[in-house]
Design an enzyme around this catalytic site. Structure first.
Site, PDB file in Angstrom:
ATOM      1  N   HIS A   1      16.592   9.975   8.574  1.00  0.00           N
ATOM      2  CA  HIS A   1      15.239   9.691   9.068  1.00  0.00           C
ATOM      3  C   HIS A   1      14.251   9.626   7.897  1.00  0.00           C
ATOM      4  O   HIS A   1      13.375   8.764   7.855  1.00  0.00           O
ATOM      5  CB  HIS A   1      14.764  10.794  10.016  1.00  0.00           C
ATOM      6  CG  HIS A   1      15.624  10.995  11.230  1.00  0.00           C
ATOM      7  ND1 HIS A   1      16.387  12.119  11.407  1.00  0.00           N
ATOM      8  CD2 HIS A   1      15.825  10.230  12.318  1.00  0.00           C
ATOM      9  CE1 HIS A   1      17.024  12.044  12.570  1.00  0.00           C
ATOM     10  NE2 HIS A   1      16.701  10.900  13.147  1.00  0.00           N
TER      11      HIS A   1
ATOM     12  N   GLY B   1      17.671   2.567  11.311  1.00  0.00           N
ATOM     13  CA  GLY B   1      18.810   2.831  10.434  1.00  0.00           C
ATOM     14  C   GLY B   1      20.035   2.025  10.855  1.00  0.00           C
ATOM     15  O   GLY B   1      20.280   1.841  12.049  1.00  0.00           O
TER      16      GLY B   1
ATOM     17  N   LYS C   1      22.892   3.067  10.647  1.00  0.00           N
ATOM     18  CA  LYS C   1      23.814   4.014  11.287  1.00  0.00           C
ATOM     19  C   LYS C   1      24.045   3.585  12.737  1.00  0.00           C
ATOM     20  O   LYS C   1      25.150   3.633  13.238  1.00  0.00           O
ATOM     21  CB  LYS C   1      23.200   5.407  11.215  1.00  0.00           C
ATOM     22  CG  LYS C   1      23.741   6.412  12.177  1.00  0.00           C
ATOM     23  CD  LYS C   1      24.899   7.126  11.583  1.00  0.00           C
ATOM     24  CE  LYS C   1      25.612   8.078  12.511  1.00  0.00           C
ATOM     25  NZ  LYS C   1      24.910   8.521  13.676  1.00  0.00           N
TER      26      LYS C   1
HETATM   27  P1  AMP Z   1      17.704   9.087  16.129  1.00  0.00           P
HETATM   28  O1  AMP Z   1      16.727  10.198  15.894  1.00  0.00           O
HETATM   29  O2  AMP Z   1      19.135   9.515  16.034  1.00  0.00           O
HETATM   30  O3  AMP Z   1      17.390   8.286  17.367  1.00  0.00           O
HETATM   31  O4  AMP Z   1      17.508   8.087  14.918  1.00  0.00           O
HETATM   32  C1  AMP Z   1      16.252   7.551  14.595  1.00  0.00           C
HETATM   33  C2  AMP Z   1      16.429   6.491  13.551  1.00  0.00           C
HETATM   34  O5  AMP Z   1      17.044   7.050  12.394  1.00  0.00           O
HETATM   35  C3  AMP Z   1      17.363   5.354  14.031  1.00  0.00           C
HETATM   36  O6  AMP Z   1      16.845   4.113  13.577  1.00  0.00           O
HETATM   37  C4  AMP Z   1      18.654   5.695  13.354  1.00  0.00           C
HETATM   38  O7  AMP Z   1      19.474   4.575  13.129  1.00  0.00           O
HETATM   39  C5  AMP Z   1      18.166   6.284  12.039  1.00  0.00           C
HETATM   40  N1  AMP Z   1      19.218   7.121  11.444  1.00  0.00           N
HETATM   41  C6  AMP Z   1      19.906   8.138  12.003  1.00  0.00           C
HETATM   42  N2  AMP Z   1      20.837   8.619  11.168  1.00  0.00           N
HETATM   43  C7  AMP Z   1      20.762   7.872  10.043  1.00  0.00           C
HETATM   44  C8  AMP Z   1      21.477   7.852   8.806  1.00  0.00           C
HETATM   45  N3  AMP Z   1      22.477   8.697   8.550  1.00  0.00           N
HETATM   46  N4  AMP Z   1      21.121   6.934   7.878  1.00  0.00           N
HETATM   47  C9  AMP Z   1      20.116   6.053   8.121  1.00  0.00           C
HETATM   48  N5  AMP Z   1      19.407   6.018   9.257  1.00  0.00           N
HETATM   49  C10 AMP Z   1      19.720   6.907  10.215  1.00  0.00           C
END
Ligand code: AMP
Length: 281
Positions: A37, A147, A149
C-alpha cells in the site's frame, strides 16, 4: 491530515480543492496497510498535489464464507502510516455510509469478472467494481493507484473506467514482495510459521514459469502449468487455479506468444493467497 467518515464531507473538500486546480491522487485500500500500500501512496504523493486514501473493508466483495469479520482492522496504526507518508485525506466510511438500507445499485464488468478469481469468489468483482465506482464519485481523483498484486482487479477497474467514461487515469504499480519472494498481503498475518514457508511455493513456481518461458523456450501453457503444479501442490491445501492469460485482454491462452500474466490462487491452511507474474516472450 483529515480523517473523514462521511461521503458528503469528502465531496465538499474535493470541490474546494478542484476550484484551486489541485490534482488529486487516490489510493483505495481495505486498510491493514503494508509496504505494498505504501508504494502506491508514495507514487501518488509524487504525482499529485493532494493524496487521498480510503480505508474500507468492503462487505460487498466478500462471500458468505469468507473472512469479512476477521479481516484485520488496525485503524489507528493505519492512520499513523498515512500521516507519516504525507497523506492529505483519509476517507474511512462505515458500511452503512456506503450501503445504507435499501441500497440497490451494483456494477458488473461482464466476462472479466467470471474468470480466474471470479470463478471461485462469486460476486467478488461486482463488489469491487461497485465500491471503486462509488469511491471515484466521492473522491473524484485525477489518478487512482492500484497494485498489480490484484492483477485481475486492475484490468477490471480499467475496463469499467473506459466503459463508463470515468474521468480518471488508472495507474498500476508493481507487486511489493518480502525479501524471500512472498507477495505482501494484509492476509499474511493469518499464516502460521509453517504456512508462511509453504506459501513461498507461489512465488517460487512463478519464477520457475518465467525461467521456462524465457530461457527454456517453452511455449505450451499446459506444460508450464504442470511444472508449477508440481511445486505448489505438495505445499498447499487447495489450488483454486493456475492460469495463463493474455495480460491485456485476460483471454486464456494455450501458447505463449505475447505478454502474459501467470496467476495462481491457493488455500494455505484457512488463508486464500494469490500471486502473479507478467512475462514477455
Ligand atoms: P487491499 O487493501 O488488499 O484491498 O489493497 C489495496 C491496494 O493495494 C490494491 O490496489 C492492491 O492491489 C494493492 N496491494 C496490495 N498488496 C500489494 C503488494 N504486495 N504490492 C503492491 N500492491 C499491493
Amino acid at each position: 491530515m483529515k480523517v473523514i467518515k462521511k461521503s458528503e464531507q469528502v465531496q465538499n473538500i474535493i470541490k474546494k480543492l478542484k476550484q484551486q486546480k489541485k490534482s488529486i491522487g487516490f489510493v483505495p485500500t481495505m486498510g491493514a496497510l503494508h509496504q505494498g500500500h505504501i508504494s502506491l501512496i508514495r507514487r501518488a504523493r509524487k504525482e499529485n498535489d493532494i493524496v487521498a486514501v480510503s480505508i474500507f473493508v468492503n462487505p460487498a466483495q466478500f462471500g458468505p464464507n469468507e473472512d469479512l469479520k476477521k479481516y484485520p482492522r488496525p485503524f489507528e496504526k493505519d492512520v499513523g502510516i498515512c500521516k507519516s507518508e504525507g497523506v492529505d485525506v483519509i476517507f474511512a466510511p462505515s458500511p452503512k455510509e456506503m450501503y445504507p438500507e435499501n441500497y440497490l445499485t451494483y456494477i458488473t464488468v461482464e466476462k472479466l469478472s467470471d474468470i480466474m478469481c471470479g470463478k471461485f469468489r462469486h460476486g467478488h468483482f461486482r463488489g469491487v467494481a461497485t465500491i471503486v465506482a462509488k469511491l471515484f464519485n466521492i473522491v473524484q481523483p485525477d489518478r487512482a493507484y492500484f497494485g498489480l498484486k490484484d492483477f485481475q482487479q486492475s484490468v477490471i477497474v480499467k475496463k469499467m473506467v473506459t466503459d463508463l467514461n470515468f474521468p480518471v487515469k488508472i495507474i498500476s504499480s508493481p507487486i511489493v514482495r518480502e525479501k524471500d519472494g512472498l507477495a505482501l498481503s494484509s492476509r499474511n498475518v493469518y499464516l502460521s510459521f509453517t504456512e508462511r514457508k509453504n506459501a513461498l511455493s507461489l512465488s517460487r513456481s512463478l519464477q520457475t514459469a518465467k525461467n521456462l518461458i524465457k530461457y527454456k523456450n517453452i511455449k505450451s501453457a499446459e506444460k508450464i502449468i504442470s511444472e508449477m503444479r508440481k511445486i505448489i501442490s505438495p505445499k498447499v491445501d487447495k489450488i483454486d487455479y493456475i492460469d495463463i492469460h493474455d495480460a491485456e485482454t485476460l483471454e486464456e491462452i494455450k501458447y505463449i506468444k505475447k505478454k502474459v500474466v501467470i496467476a495462481v490462487a491457493v488455500i494455505v491452511g484457512k488463508t486464500r493467497l494469490i500471486d502473479n507474474i507478467i512475462v514477455k516472450r
